[in-house]
Design a protein around this motif. Sequence first.
Motif, PDB file in Angstrom:
ATOM      1  N   TRP A   7      18.666  33.401 -30.055  1.00 50.88           N
ATOM      2  CA  TRP A   7      19.027  32.652 -28.597  1.00 50.88           C
ATOM      3  C   TRP A   7      19.627  33.676 -27.788  1.00 50.88           C
ATOM      4  CZ3 TRP A   7      23.843  32.879 -27.546  1.00 50.88           C
ATOM      5  CH2 TRP A   7      24.848  33.094 -28.610  1.00 50.88           C
ATOM      6  N   CYS A   8      20.191  34.691 -28.339  1.00 50.96           N
ATOM      7  CA  CYS A   8      20.952  35.578 -27.234  1.00 50.96           C
ATOM      8  C   CYS A   8      20.142  36.723 -26.614  1.00 50.96           C
ATOM      9  CB  CYS A   8      22.230  36.123 -27.982  1.00 50.96           C
ATOM     10  SG  CYS A   8      21.874  37.335 -29.287  1.00 50.96           S
ATOM     11  N   GLY A   9      18.856  36.850 -27.123  1.00 57.49           N
ATOM     12  CA  GLY A   9      17.989  37.968 -26.559  1.00 57.49           C
ATOM     13  C   GLY A   9      18.684  39.319 -26.658  1.00 57.49           C
ATOM     14  N   ASP A  10      18.166  40.001 -25.494  1.00 59.90           N
ATOM     15  CA  ASP A  10      18.882  41.195 -25.256  1.00 59.90           C
ATOM     16  C   ASP A  10      19.775  41.624 -24.258  1.00 59.90           C
ATOM     17  OD1 ASP A  10      16.900  41.166 -23.076  1.00 59.90           O
ATOM     18  OD2 ASP A  10      15.666  42.786 -24.280  1.00 59.90           O
ATOM     19  N   ASP A  11      20.112  40.439 -23.392  1.00 60.06           N
ATOM     20  CA  ASP A  11      21.200  40.523 -22.454  1.00 60.06           C
ATOM     21  C   ASP A  11      22.510  41.038 -22.875  1.00 60.06           C
ATOM     22  OD1 ASP A  11      23.439  39.474 -20.706  1.00 60.06           O
ATOM     23  OD2 ASP A  11      21.890  38.770 -19.434  1.00 60.06           O
ATOM     24  N   PRO A  12      22.928  42.079 -22.391  1.00 56.34           N
ATOM     25  CA  PRO A  12      24.116  42.615 -22.835  1.00 56.34           C
ATOM     26  C   PRO A  12      25.428  41.740 -22.885  1.00 56.34           C
ATOM     27  CG  PRO A  12      23.281  44.120 -21.448  1.00 56.34           C
ATOM     28  CD  PRO A  12      22.637  42.897 -21.211  1.00 56.34           C
ATOM     29  N   LEU A  13      25.615  40.927 -21.845  1.00 50.66           N
ATOM     30  CA  LEU A  13      26.678  39.919 -21.840  1.00 50.66           C
ATOM     31  C   LEU A  13      26.366  38.834 -23.054  1.00 50.66           C
ATOM     32  CD1 LEU A  13      29.150  38.797 -20.457  1.00 50.66           C
ATOM     33  CD2 LEU A  13      27.639  37.502 -18.844  1.00 50.66           C
ATOM     34  N   TYR A  14      25.219  38.598 -23.127  1.00 52.68           N
ATOM     35  CA  TYR A  14      25.025  37.362 -24.080  1.00 52.68           C
ATOM     36  C   TYR A  14      25.155  37.944 -25.618  1.00 52.68           C
ATOM     37  CZ  TYR A  14      22.832  32.522 -23.812  1.00 52.68           C
ATOM     38  OH  TYR A  14      22.807  31.407 -23.823  1.00 52.68           O
ATOM     39  N   VAL A  15      24.530  39.249 -25.793  1.00 54.07           N
ATOM     40  CA  VAL A  15      24.580  39.801 -26.883  1.00 54.07           C
ATOM     41  C   VAL A  15      26.047  39.827 -27.488  1.00 54.07           C
ATOM     42  CG1 VAL A  15      24.166  41.809 -28.371  1.00 54.07           C
ATOM     43  CG2 VAL A  15      22.565  40.851 -27.022  1.00 54.07           C
ATOM     44  N   ALA A  16      27.050  40.440 -26.370  1.00 54.58           N
ATOM     45  CA  ALA A  16      28.501  40.439 -26.705  1.00 54.58           C
ATOM     46  C   ALA A  16      29.190  39.134 -27.006  1.00 54.58           C
ATOM     47  CB  ALA A  16      29.229  41.096 -25.326  1.00 54.58           C
ATOM     48  N   TYR A  17      28.491  38.100 -26.353  1.00 58.06           N
ATOM     49  CA  TYR A  17      29.389  36.794 -26.552  1.00 58.06           C
ATOM     50  C   TYR A  17      28.692  36.285 -27.857  1.00 58.06           C
ATOM     51  CZ  TYR A  17      29.787  31.683 -26.383  1.00 58.06           C
ATOM     52  OH  TYR A  17      29.899  30.516 -26.460  1.00 58.06           O
ATOM     53  N   HIS A  18      27.475  36.572 -28.194  1.00 58.37           N
ATOM     54  CA  HIS A  18      27.085  36.185 -29.518  1.00 58.37           C
ATOM     55  C   HIS A  18      27.823  36.927 -30.790  1.00 58.37           C
ATOM     56  CE1 HIS A  18      24.729  37.084 -33.332  1.00 58.37           C
ATOM     57  NE2 HIS A  18      24.342  35.770 -33.056  1.00 58.37           N
ATOM     58  N   ASP A  19      27.971  38.168 -30.383  1.00 60.30           N
ATOM     59  CA  ASP A  19      28.556  39.058 -31.552  1.00 60.30           C
ATOM     60  C   ASP A  19      29.940  39.114 -31.778  1.00 60.30           C
ATOM     61  OD1 ASP A  19      25.951  40.176 -32.038  1.00 60.30           O
ATOM     62  OD2 ASP A  19      26.436  42.144 -31.041  1.00 60.30           O
ATOM     63  N   THR A  20      30.702  38.595 -30.841  1.00 54.01           N
ATOM     64  CA  THR A  20      32.271  38.741 -30.834  1.00 54.01           C
ATOM     65  C   THR A  20      33.063  37.422 -30.520  1.00 54.01           C
ATOM     66  OG1 THR A  20      32.552  39.124 -28.541  1.00 54.01           O
ATOM     67  CG2 THR A  20      32.356  41.125 -30.089  1.00 54.01           C
ATOM     68  N   GLU A  21      32.198  36.462 -29.962  1.00 51.16           N
ATOM     69  CA  GLU A  21      32.992  34.982 -29.684  1.00 51.16           C
ATOM     70  C   GLU A  21      32.210  33.712 -30.294  1.00 51.16           C
ATOM     71  OE1 GLU A  21      34.351  32.987 -25.736  1.00 51.16           O
ATOM     72  OE2 GLU A  21      33.525  34.865 -25.502  1.00 51.16           O
ATOM     73  N   TRP A  22      30.876  33.514 -30.151  1.00 47.38           N
ATOM     74  CA  TRP A  22      30.233  32.516 -30.690  1.00 47.38           C
ATOM     75  C   TRP A  22      30.419  32.301 -31.976  1.00 47.38           C
ATOM     76  CZ3 TRP A  22      25.841  31.074 -33.464  1.00 47.38           C
ATOM     77  CH2 TRP A  22      25.504  29.835 -33.288  1.00 47.38           C
ATOM     78  N   GLY A  23      30.837  31.051 -32.267  1.00 49.15           N
ATOM     79  CA  GLY A  23      31.204  30.816 -33.780  1.00 49.15           C
ATOM     80  C   GLY A  23      32.496  31.469 -34.672  1.00 49.15           C
ATOM     81  N   VAL A  24      33.180  32.272 -33.895  1.00 48.91           N
ATOM     82  CA  VAL A  24      34.328  32.598 -34.433  1.00 48.91           C
ATOM     83  C   VAL A  24      35.356  31.375 -34.130  1.00 48.91           C
ATOM     84  CG1 VAL A  24      36.309  34.240 -33.982  1.00 48.91           C
ATOM     85  CG2 VAL A  24      33.725  34.967 -33.279  1.00 48.91           C
ATOM     86  N   PRO A  25      35.983  30.965 -35.281  1.00 49.85           N
ATOM     87  CA  PRO A  25      37.121  29.897 -35.531  1.00 49.85           C
ATOM     88  C   PRO A  25      38.116  29.923 -34.268  1.00 49.85           C
ATOM     89  CG  PRO A  25      36.380  30.535 -37.656  1.00 49.85           C
ATOM     90  CD  PRO A  25      35.652  31.552 -36.705  1.00 49.85           C
ATOM     91  N   GLU A  26      38.000  29.154 -33.430  1.00 49.66           N
ATOM     92  CA  GLU A  26      39.109  29.004 -32.223  1.00 49.66           C
ATOM     93  C   GLU A  26      40.076  27.681 -32.599  1.00 49.66           C
ATOM     94  OE1 GLU A  26      41.709  29.563 -29.820  1.00 49.66           O
ATOM     95  OE2 GLU A  26      39.671  30.665 -29.163  1.00 49.66           O
ATOM     96  N   TYR A  27      41.221  28.297 -32.755  1.00 44.93           N
ATOM     97  CA  TYR A  27      42.438  27.158 -33.350  1.00 44.93           C
ATOM     98  C   TYR A  27      43.359  26.860 -32.096  1.00 44.93           C
ATOM     99  CZ  TYR A  27      40.538  28.233 -38.034  1.00 44.93           C
ATOM    100  OH  TYR A  27      39.881  28.150 -39.199  1.00 44.93           O
ATOM    101  N   ASP A  28      43.285  27.321 -31.095  1.00 42.40           N
ATOM    102  CA  ASP A  28      44.151  27.128 -29.853  1.00 42.40           C
ATOM    103  C   ASP A  28      43.550  25.876 -29.119  1.00 42.40           C
ATOM    104  OD1 ASP A  28      44.668  27.580 -26.785  1.00 42.40           O
ATOM    105  OD2 ASP A  28      46.463  27.988 -27.837  1.00 42.40           O
ATOM    106  N   GLY A  29      44.340  24.826 -28.938  1.00 36.99           N
ATOM    107  CA  GLY A  29      43.901  23.515 -28.406  1.00 36.99           C
ATOM    108  C   GLY A  29      43.599  23.806 -27.062  1.00 36.99           C
ATOM    109  N   ARG A  30      44.190  24.473 -26.168  1.00 37.45           N
ATOM    110  CA  ARG A  30      44.001  24.946 -24.878  1.00 37.45           C
ATOM    111  C   ARG A  30      42.708  25.604 -24.699  1.00 37.45           C
ATOM    112  NH1 ARG A  30      42.045  27.517 -21.270  1.00 37.45           N
ATOM    113  NH2 ARG A  30      42.740  29.263 -22.386  1.00 37.45           N
ATOM    114  N   ALA A  31      42.365  26.627 -25.555  1.00 35.35           N
ATOM    115  CA  ALA A  31      40.965  27.083 -25.637  1.00 35.35           C
ATOM    116  C   ALA A  31      40.018  26.430 -26.012  1.00 35.35           C
ATOM    117  CB  ALA A  31      41.344  28.451 -26.282  1.00 35.35           C
TER     118      ALA A  31
END
Length: 184
Positions: A7-31
């Motif tokens: 789903w992230c294709g090859d857009d560098p911003l999207y790839v970085a989001y996929h690789d480092t943020e999407w699916g990473v457990p976020e436990y901070d309520g404000r975030a």
Amino acid sequence: MGERCGWCGDDPLYVAYHDTEWGVPEYDGRALWEKLILDGFQAGLSWITILRKRENFRAAFEGFEPEVIASWGEPEVSQLLTNEGIIRHRGKIEATIGNAQAYLDMGGTQAFADRMWGYVGGAPLVNDFASLGEVPASTPLSTQISKDLKKAGFRFCGPTIVYAWMQACGLVNDHIVGCPARQV
């Protein structure tokens, strides 16, 4: 190592989001709240559109501080409707103000985080999808969370938005089997 989720294709911003943020457990309520708001703004649009405007959203919405946003009214809504750096949708902007109030009514940061993670027993639900075609748009759990959020006063949080948010915040791990970012 397999291939990353397509789903992230090859857009560098999207790839970085996929690789480092999407699916990473976020436990901070404000975030968690910020990401839920951004997923609400995404309704009817592509996520890359929101991702490209995320810093503009953060600036326009005072760093997504619910305590600040909850007191906003028509002057702030009118100002945001002129901000070309964000999605200028009155309903979504007004929902953000109401969602800040609902968030605070729920008890704020820790209470929100505890409540949301409580739905999954405090740890990510790990799915074993081999292809994107197997990943659902919503689940019975996202439907339940959506209903509960709406009962608490939230808007723009339907089952599909909630499931996308659960994926983004790591409440569920929907990286496909073989994806290098899967880390199970």
